[in-house]
Scaffold this active site. Structure first.
Site, PDB file in Angstrom:
ATOM      1  N   LYS A  83       0.836  -1.202   0.000  1.00  0.00           N
ATOM      2  CA  LYS A  83       0.000   0.000   0.000  1.00  0.00           C
ATOM      3  C   LYS A  83       0.878   1.261   0.000  1.00  0.00           C
ATOM      4  CE  LYS A  83      -2.200   2.266   3.170  1.00  0.00           C
ATOM      5  NZ  LYS A  83      -2.923   2.592   4.382  1.00  0.00           N
ATOM      6  N   ASP A 125      -6.877   0.952   0.914  1.00  0.00           N
ATOM      7  CA  ASP A 125      -6.971   1.048   2.369  1.00  0.00           C
ATOM      8  C   ASP A 125      -8.356   0.562   2.774  1.00  0.00           C
ATOM      9  OD1 ASP A 125      -8.711   3.015   1.615  1.00  0.00           O
ATOM     10  OD2 ASP A 125      -7.859   4.584   2.883  1.00  0.00           O
TER      11      ASP A 125
END
Ligand code: SF4
Length: 252
Positions: A162, A180
């Site tokens: 991420k 997320d």
């Protein structure tokens, strides 16, 4: 205390170059599992285009909410944001970045001082260690610069997929999709990219979203999840895409 302002980021690759690179990568990706897709009717390409056209019209230049000064401070802010809110990270990093906005300055500040600056953020002890370790690695292996490839970014202490996606997108203009909690929820609820893991949702979104929207798609979806498609009480009545959304529990 000096005022933090956003400094210009390095020059981004040409859009056409990005689009072609993105198209090839997306085409090569595996299809999602049957388990993940069997419930919702997949969106048609025209519906996806319509949804992102609406996001673009409503907010042509969406911005991330993590404050930063350059690629290095963006990287540090993203590493600090794991299991923390952007607002909470910003409260701590304003003072930190005023004194340490390069790997060299962060290293000179030292782990104890970094820990003091970020002690209001969850897991701050471990995160302070990582910030110092990644600063050391940037200096030792990357000439003090933030690297531009996924593999190199993911090799940095505290940085995962991420983090790499956010940095590649925001600092270097790559068409990546950081998933997320908000993007994961929106991807599943809407039926845009159902998946059992963040990676499945990421790859699903990259496959269905046209390249022309990919530079900003990550921010549109985060902001949509944060302010409209809320976890507990989604605001379906004011949702821009409520007619397209596949969620059986939507309230419109
Ligand atoms: S209609 Fe409701 S559930 Fe669907 S995307 Fe909009 S806010 Fe989320």
């Amino acid at each position: 205390m000096p005022k933090i302002t956003r400094s210009p980021l390095p020059k981004k690759p040409a859009p056409l170059q990005c689009a072609e690179k993105f198209r090839k990568r997306a085409a090569a990706r595996p299809r999602p599992t049957r388990r993940a897709t069997k419930k919702a009717k997949p969106w048609t390409p025209a519906e996806v285009r319509e949804a992102f056209s609406r996001f673009r019209k409503a907010n042509p230049e969406p911005k991330g909410e993590l404050e930063h000064l350059n690629p290095f401070t963006l990287l540090v802010a993203v590493v600090l944001s794991a299991q923390a809110t952007d607002a909470g990270v910003n409260r701590a990093t304003r003072a930190l970045f005023a004194v340490a906005d390069t790997p060299q300055k962060m290293l000179a500040l030292g782990e104890d001082k970094v820990r003091e600056y970020i002690r209001t953020i969850g897991l701050y002890r471990n995160k302070a260690k990582n910030v110092i370790a990644l600063s050391e690695k940037l200096i030792a292996e990357f000439g003090g610069e933030v690297p531009r490839t996924r593999a190199e970014l993911e090799s940095l202490p505290g940085a995962g997929r991420k983090t790499a996606n956010v940095v590649l997108n925001m600092a270097f203009g790559e068409y990546t999709m950081a998933v997320d909690t908000h993007v994961f929820r929106v991807g599943n609820r809407t039926g845009l990219a159902p998946g059992n893991t963040p990676l499945e949702v990421e790859l699903g979104l990259e496959r269905v979203i046209p390249a022309e929207f990919m530079l900003h798609a990550h921010h549109w979806l985060i902001l949509h999840g944060r302010y409209t498609c809320l976890a507990r009480k989604p605001r379906c009545d004011v949702c821009l895409i409520n007619d397209l959304c596949r969620w059986p529990e939507k309230t419109v």
